[in-house]
Design an enzyme around this catalytic site. Sequence first.
Site, mmCIF file in Angstrom:
data_model
loop_
_atom_site.group_PDB
_atom_site.id
_atom_site.type_symbol
_atom_site.label_atom_id
_atom_site.label_comp_id
_atom_site.label_asym_id
_atom_site.label_seq_id
_atom_site.Cartn_x
_atom_site.Cartn_y
_atom_site.Cartn_z
ATOM 1 N N GLU A 1 50.103 20.220 62.015
ATOM 2 C CA GLU A 1 49.743 19.222 61.008
ATOM 3 C C GLU A 1 48.283 18.837 61.214
ATOM 4 O O GLU A 1 47.889 18.458 62.331
ATOM 5 C CB GLU A 1 50.645 17.997 61.109
ATOM 6 C CG GLU A 1 50.243 16.829 60.244
ATOM 7 C CD GLU A 1 50.155 17.181 58.759
ATOM 8 O OE1 GLU A 1 49.167 16.754 58.110
ATOM 9 O OE2 GLU A 1 51.060 17.872 58.246
ATOM 10 N N ASP B 1 54.142 24.840 53.347
ATOM 11 C CA ASP B 1 54.504 23.783 52.395
ATOM 12 C C ASP B 1 53.210 23.040 52.090
ATOM 13 O O ASP B 1 52.884 22.032 52.708
ATOM 14 C CB ASP B 1 55.559 22.861 53.009
ATOM 15 C CG ASP B 1 56.067 21.838 52.017
ATOM 16 O OD1 ASP B 1 56.266 22.203 50.841
ATOM 17 O OD2 ASP B 1 56.261 20.673 52.398
ATOM 18 N N CYS C 1 52.055 23.372 57.625
ATOM 19 C CA CYS C 1 51.720 22.022 57.136
ATOM 20 C C CYS C 1 52.974 21.178 57.320
ATOM 21 O O CYS C 1 53.692 20.889 56.361
ATOM 22 C CB CYS C 1 51.302 22.068 55.678
ATOM 23 S SG CYS C 1 50.083 23.375 55.298
ATOM 24 N N ALA C 2 53.263 20.794 58.550
ATOM 25 C CA ALA C 2 54.637 20.497 58.956
ATOM 26 C C ALA C 2 55.080 19.042 58.858
ATOM 27 O O ALA C 2 56.282 18.780 58.836
ATOM 28 C CB ALA C 2 54.856 20.981 60.387
ATOM 29 N N ALA C 3 54.165 18.068 58.853
ATOM 30 C CA ALA C 3 54.592 16.660 58.845
ATOM 31 C C ALA C 3 55.295 16.321 57.525
ATOM 32 O O ALA C 3 54.962 16.881 56.482
ATOM 33 C CB ALA C 3 53.390 15.746 59.044
ATOM 34 N N PRO C 4 56.297 15.436 57.591
ATOM 35 C CA PRO C 4 56.766 14.677 58.755
ATOM 36 C C PRO C 4 57.769 15.408 59.637
ATOM 37 O O PRO C 4 58.172 14.886 60.666
ATOM 38 C CB PRO C 4 57.420 13.450 58.129
ATOM 39 C CG PRO C 4 57.941 13.942 56.820
ATOM 40 C CD PRO C 4 56.935 14.954 56.335
ATOM 41 N N GLY C 5 58.225 16.606 59.235
ATOM 42 C CA GLY C 5 59.090 17.372 60.138
ATOM 43 C C GLY C 5 60.385 17.871 59.537
ATOM 44 O O GLY C 5 61.209 18.446 60.245
ATOM 45 N N GLY C 6 60.588 17.689 58.238
ATOM 46 C CA GLY C 6 61.835 18.141 57.623
ATOM 47 C C GLY C 6 62.059 19.633 57.752
ATOM 48 O O GLY C 6 63.120 20.088 58.188
ATOM 49 N N CYS D 1 55.589 20.592 46.112
ATOM 50 C CA CYS D 1 56.460 19.668 45.388
ATOM 51 C C CYS D 1 55.744 19.203 44.126
ATOM 52 O O CYS D 1 55.625 18.011 43.853
ATOM 53 C CB CYS D 1 56.876 18.484 46.272
ATOM 54 S SG CYS D 1 55.494 17.554 46.962
#
Length: 467
Positions: free
Chosen positions: A134, A179, A110-115, A232
């Site tokens: 994503e 994530d 679940c990769a966006a925005p890329g951190g 988060c």
Amino acid sequence: MIQLPEAFREKMKRLLKEEYDSFIDSYEMERVQGLRRNPIKITQEEFERLSPFHLKKIPWVKEGYYYSGQERPGKHPYHEAGLYYIQEPSAMAVVELLDPRPGETILDLCAAPGGKTTHIAGRLKGEGFLVSNEIHPARAKILSQNVERLGVKNGVVTNEDSHSLSQYFPEFFDRIVVDAPCSGEGMFRKDEAARLQWSPDHVNLCAKRQGEILLNAAAMLKPGGVLVYSTCTFSPEENEQVIEEFLLSNDDFSIEDMGERQGLSEGRPEWSKTGRKDLKKTFRIWPHKTEGEGHYLAVLKKADRDSGKIKRTEPEYCKDALIIKEAEKFFQDILVDPASYLIRKEYILFGDQLYLISPEMIQFKGMKVLRPGLHIGTIKKNRLEPSHALALALKKEEIRQWVDLPAAGGEIIRYLKGETLSEDGLSGAQLEKKGWVLMNVDGYSIGFAKLAGGILKNHYPKGLRWM
């Protein structure tokens, strides 16, 4: 004063008890800002010497720094050159616990925005294979742009749901990050939309979705592999209880004991449904205990067993002799040592776009892929026009012709605005003939220009130009 949902306040008061007042007080404190050095581009010593910002190390991640809220690192040429990624400090703990190693196959689900993706890429050091997925198309495009900006060569960006992706990559990855999309309680201090969207029903909806995503991720992990689950948010329903329910139905997984970590608190077994003690091995980051927003992290290990060799079907590589010839001619013309780009078969053509993909990439026909590898450029009437991604992936010492502009000078701003530059008066340049030139800021690549008649025609992408 931040307006928190009343039901959220009541819930946290019930959960935190004597800690509640300190927790609520943290919402009136100024939130901290963080950025993470990009090891693909710059060493720690170089970064700390060059940085124009007031930095302080983040204790739980070696590439991470706090910076002052009065500073604007997103408006600096170094940002455009991909020397760092602006990221909330607590989110950096995820990849620190994942501990990716060069040469491994990694999935950021679940990769966006890329951190987390760009953090993983930095740890891989160009070796290995990274898939960043994503589900939302618009966010997947932002993810792809950040992969490009940070000069990632060995990454693929996909736009699939977790179940569909698992059909392509069964037991494929050494390590996975989930994530998971969540109710965002840990972001309330900075995200009004998360506060307005929150409700107990939304928390339960997120928890159900998280469990499904985690199951699909587990199917893509190799035996003996490691999976990091993170959110988060503070809600036990989305954290300890998701992990507990997953472990109850997946007995080949266990929680890894990562020991004590500076700034990270233990998970809370009393917030699970059964009180299982191993949930103390999971982690929480609290805004009233450390300099970061809210985060939950669990490191899961899949039992090792012999699963046999994974069958890999190769993609359809480009076999057009004219296109390959033009690509080889281009690299021979611009590179000091073109061997690493020439002795390869893994070129593919997406329409008129040429990519160099990782040798580990599978046949992806039918898969929604935004970026199958390193974008080399566009084929135009049997000539190759290089991409911005290629510029950001190259280093000044690899290129025959280059211009190096100081970050504090006016020329770099003119370049970022898309203006042409004159060869005359450039103090740092190696120019010999007409053709492609790598533009740099203080020695770090930032884009291409094309030299003709003493004029550098600007090829900085129009969509990225400064106003």
